[in-house]
Every structure is written in C-alpha cells, then in structure tokens.
Design an enzyme around this catalytic site. Structure first.
Site: not given
Ligand code: NOJ
Length: 575
Positions: A227, A293
C-alpha cells in the site's frame, strides 16, 4: 508516434515449457482482488469474512485465475476499511481469526491458488500499540520517533508544522494533547487522522516490517501488495507543498522542470524494498512477490520500483487512467512496455480496484476529462450500456497483452458502480473529510451478487449488507451469468482459458499496421504457435478482421462478420 515492437525480456523470461516457468509465475499471472468486506459473508453480519471467502474460493479456480490478493483483514478500527491497521499479525474479529486465515490459505493451496496479502507500511492505525505508546510518551522520546511528530509553528505551536493536505481532504497534521493536558506536538497523516504515518528513517520501523513480512511468509503467502509504496519516505525537512495531495499527481510541472512532491516517490524508498526483496528471496522458489501500489509518473520512475533487486510488479495506473481513446491507449501500452523493459520487468495491467470507479461505469462517463472520485445520484450518470460494452472490450484488450494483470472482484460480472447510494450510508473517509465534495469510493465496494433470488443476493443468508446493493445487481448475479453464452462471466472465463492455453501473458507484442487511428491493433507473438491478433475498435467504422480463427470477441460481430464500435477480438492469424 512510431510504435516499435516489444520483444520479450530474455534474462528472466523463461519459455512457457521451461522448468523455470513456475518460479517466475508472477510475470504473466492473473490475480483476482478480493475486498474481504464485500465478497462473501459467512456469519451474516453484513460484512464479508474469511470463512465466507473460503467457501467461495472454488469459484476463482473455475474462473481461471492464478492468485488472489486480499485487501486488509487485520485487526483494525476500520476507519479506512482496514487500511488502518492496529495489529499486523492478527485478524480483525469482523473477518474471523488467525485459524480462519490458515484454513483459507490451506483451501487456496488445495485449489492451486496463490495468496497475496496487503501490507500497509506507510501508516498504522492510531489504535496501534506503538501509536498509543507515542501519545503517552514525551516529545523527543523513542516512542514518538517511530512516527512523524513535530512541533507546531507560530505562537505556542498552534500552526501545523507545514502546509501539507491529506489525500482524503483537510490538513495532513493533527495536534495531540500532552500527558499534562496541554496542547502538544503535531503528527503527520497523509490519509485520515486515524492513520499516523511511520517515520521510515527509523531502523526500528524497518525491522518491524521485515518481521511482519516473515510472519506472513511463514504462514504460506505468495507475496504482498504494498500500500502507498511511493509514500514511505518523505523529503528531508518536510518542506511546504501548496498543491492538493493526490495519490496520482506526484509532482508539479514548473518552467522546464518537474518538482517531485515531498511526500511521494522519494529515492529513499528503494532501499527499503531492496531489504524486503532479500527477505523474500531467502524463501527460495517459487518466487514470493511484492507488488507496488505506487501512483508514480512517468513510467520510467515507476520502473525503478521493479528493478530486479526490488519489487516484482507495480500496478500500471497509467493504463487504468487512460481515456477510451485509441491513440492514448496505444501510447500508454507502448510507453509502459518500453519503460518496464529498461529494467527487465513485466508490466502489470489493471482496470479496476477498490479505490476507483469500476471500469464498466468509468468508461460510460464522458471521455474528455479525468474520472471523478465517486459518483452520486445528482452527478452526471454513466451510460450503463456503453460502459459495459467498453469495459468488456477493455478487458479483452488487457488480457491479450504481455505481462501480469489484476482483476477486481465483480468486474467479471460487468458490475457497475453504485451511483445512487444515499449519502447517509457512505463510509469512505474521503466523503466526510471533503465535506461531501467527493462522493468517495463506496460505489465500487458494494457486496457481490451471487444469486438473484437470495437474501443479499447470496452475499449471506440474513440479507444484511454494510452498503446497499443497487437494483441492477440482481440480474448480474453469478447464477444469472454462469453458463449463459455471451454473459460477461463467460467472456472472462474464455479470455482466461485462452490466455493460459496460448501463453499470451508471456508472449511479446508486435504492432499491426494499417488499421487506422481509432483501432488498437497488435499481435501477441509466442513461441511455437501462430500469432494472435488483438484488435480493439474505438471508431464508428466497422473493422474487417484479419484472416484466421476468431478465438474470442467481447461483443457481437456485425452481419458482415466485422468488428463494430467498442468491441475487441482475438484472432489466431492464418500462416
Ligand atoms: C491505498 C488503498 O488502496 C486505499 O484504499 C487506502 O485508503 C489508502 N491507500 C491508504 O491506506
């Protein structure tokens, strides 16, 4: 633009029949994202859980994917649907227990499905014991040093330490009350107030996450989706940044220069991932993987995350963000492949996830502007028919490309976003923190429809759902599409089976000439098989298919056997 063909990367791309193929499964895998709250609910409380998920796993085997990625199921107050973790080594009671996680892993293994879990290293929950200890400790203490606490500016430190905004809206700093009751320091949170950012310059934080990696690797997971992978390290001194903090826009174009935002894509993150790669590699074959990500532009910067000493995959968000526009799609595909080849990495395609409007709705919106963050009943509504037709064509294009791909639960049913959800039921912190200016991401997070005539459309047996399911989901339920020729579910199944059989994910790409500006036309070139043309028509003139065997079409061909508007086809080319 001149499009050059994309050769396979040789050093780590074994041929489909080589013994190494299983080791580097991730280079061409199709991975299905389960959003645990909304996939299958075993205990009927309206929120999905691990026992529910485990009973439904055979569906994924039948669908034909290689692996499953689970959004977070760890102990969490759920301030951001689980992306606020209070214990990285346990399961939230909402979703079950560690024993349920082990049972799920065992069932996945039995079915031959790999499991990828979500790792949230940029921030924890404010209810994490470390943050609670930091609040109880004094400024300057080792407890505070695991997070980004700073003194405020102005008289009595009443102004935040800098001007950063949170991704979810509002300031990125919150002031704490010290143990003696006086207003105290501020802590940084790029997301919600309840998601304090860690200080990744602190070795204790680094050690802790390597230990968390091992904890899950020892339980048998195949890897981690990481993440906010581009956010861990902040620019020294935390300099002001007047722009709105958005995940995607990682910089600012000045006069001839690109200034990177001080919270995103700092060079220091790479050292962290080198350490993690060493941990993963120590587990041997088949490869355990990291998927970033990282909303990073341009593609050459993204490629740095997938160097051979760091991560394996990084979501190709440029592809997801591309408008339904043939030159833009061609350019994005070509540029992504070129950038990934620089570091000998595959490309990892994606069209939907739990943070964006589902592509069956997104592609039904006007295509001359950036997508909004959520759609409400008073907003311009997507054209459902156009959106679904394009979504099917887009997926057919995506799964014909070389590289790995991620699917988001329910896209195989052609689910649209829920666009008429009442504001009172919305739960995304982005909705609250922007005062409703952004509807947020709840529309893509609605529980799955499994059976048309069952409570909660088969999501559970009680009928409870944490978000309401739109009326349109009943006819799209799994039991309505299974075995029905032409359904979106059957389209996905054929795409996945054909892709696997012909090794499209590990092929290389040759651009096909002569199809005009409104067509994306390429051939998938693999060893020991005929080339497969992958054609997507985005123009109103029907396209005559090349000679060969039509393998899959995303919609109907016209009466003359030609490919109509917003339709894709795979054709095995005649020699
Ligand atoms: C990316 C995640 O996919 C999302 O759902 C989340 O709100 C943010 N990162 C913060 O962790």
């Amino acid at each position: 633009m001149t499009l050059t063909d994309h050769r396979p990367v040789t050093a780590t791309s074994p041929a489909a029949d080589s013994p190494d193929e299983g080791r580097t499964w991730w280079r061409h895998a199709v991975i299905y994202q389960v959003y645990p709250r909304s996939w299958a609910d075993g205990d009927g409380d309206g929120i999905g859980d691990l026992p529910g998920i485990t009973t439904r796993l055979p569906y994924l085997k039948d669908l034909g994917v290689d692996a499953v990625w689970f959004s977070p199921f760890y102990t969490s107050p759920q301030a951001d649907a689980g992306y606020d973790v209070a214990d990285y080594r346990d399961i939230d009671p909402l979703f079950g227990s560690l024993a349920d996680a082990d049972a799920m892993l065992a069932e996945a293994k039995r079915l031959g499905l790999k499991v990828i879990v979500d790792l949230v290293p940029n921030h924890s929950s404010d209810e994490h014991p470390w943050f609670q200890a930091a609040l109880a400790a004094a400024p300057g203490s080792p407890e505070r040093a695991r997070y980004l606490f700073r003194d405020g500016k102005g008289t009595d430190g009443q102004e935040p330490p800098n001007n950063w905004q949170s991704v979810f809206g509002g300031p990125a700093w919150t002031r704490v009350t010290e143990a003696d009751g006086t207003p105290g320091q501020w802590y940084l949170h790029l997301f919600d107030t309840k998601q304090p950012d860690f200080d990744w310059t602190n070795p204790t934080v680094r050690d802790e996450f390597e230990s968390v990696l091992r904890f899950w690797l020892d339980r048998g997971v195949a890897g981690f989706r990481v993440d906010v992978a581009h956010g861990l390290v902040k620019e020294d001194g935390l300099p002001d940044w007047a722009e709105r903090t958005e995940m995607l826009h990682s910089g600012e174009e000045g006069e001839g220069e690109h200034r990177r935002a001080p919270m995103w894509d700092q060079d220091g993150v790479h050292e962290v991932y080198e350490g993690w790669r060493r941990v993963l590699d120590s587990y041997g074959a088949p490869d355990r993987i990291l998927c970033a990500e990282a909303w990073v532009e341009p593609a050459e910067r993204m490629a740095l995350y997938v160097r051979r000493t760091e991560m394996h995959q990084a979501f190709n968000f440029a592809f997801l963000e591309s408008l339904w526009h043939a030159p833009q799609l061609r350019e994005t595909i070509a540029h992504s492949l070129e950038a990934a080849a620089l570091v000998d990495a595959p490309t990892t395609w994606v069209l939907s996830n739990h943070d964006v409007i589902r592509h069956a709705s997104r592609l039904g919106l006007r295509q001359d502007r950036r997508r909004p963050n959520g759609i409400g009943a008073d907003d311009p509504q997507p054209d459902a028919e156009v959106g679904l037709r394009r979504a099917r064509a887009a997926t057919t294009l995506m799964l014909g490309l070389p590289g790995a791909a991620y699917l988001y639960q329910g896209e195989e049913l052609g689910l649209p976003d829920s666009t008429d959800m009442p504001d009172e039921v919305r739960q995304d912190p982005a909705f609250v923190r922007t005062g409703g200016a952004e509807k947020g991401r709840d529309g893509c997070r609605v529980p799955m429809p499994w059976e048309k005539d069952a409570p909660a459309l088969g999501f559970n047996t009680t009928g409870a759902t944490w978000l309401p399911q739109p009326a349109s989901y009943a006819d799209l339920a799994v039991d309505q599409q299974q075995g029905r020729t032409g359904s979106t579910l059957e389209l996905y199944r054929s795409l996945l089976a054909t892709r696997r059989e012909l090794g499209l994910g590990s092929a290389h790409l040759r651009w096909l000439e002569g199809y005009g500006d409104t067509v994306v036309a390429l051939a998938s070139v693999g060893a020991d098989r005929a080339d497969v043309a992958v054609l997507t028509n985005l123009g109103s003139d029907p396209v005559t298919l090349p000679e060969g065997e039509v393998l899959v079409v995303s919609g109907d061909l016209d009466a003359d056997g030609r490919l109509p508007l917003d339709t894709s086809a795979w054709v095995r080319l005649a020699d």
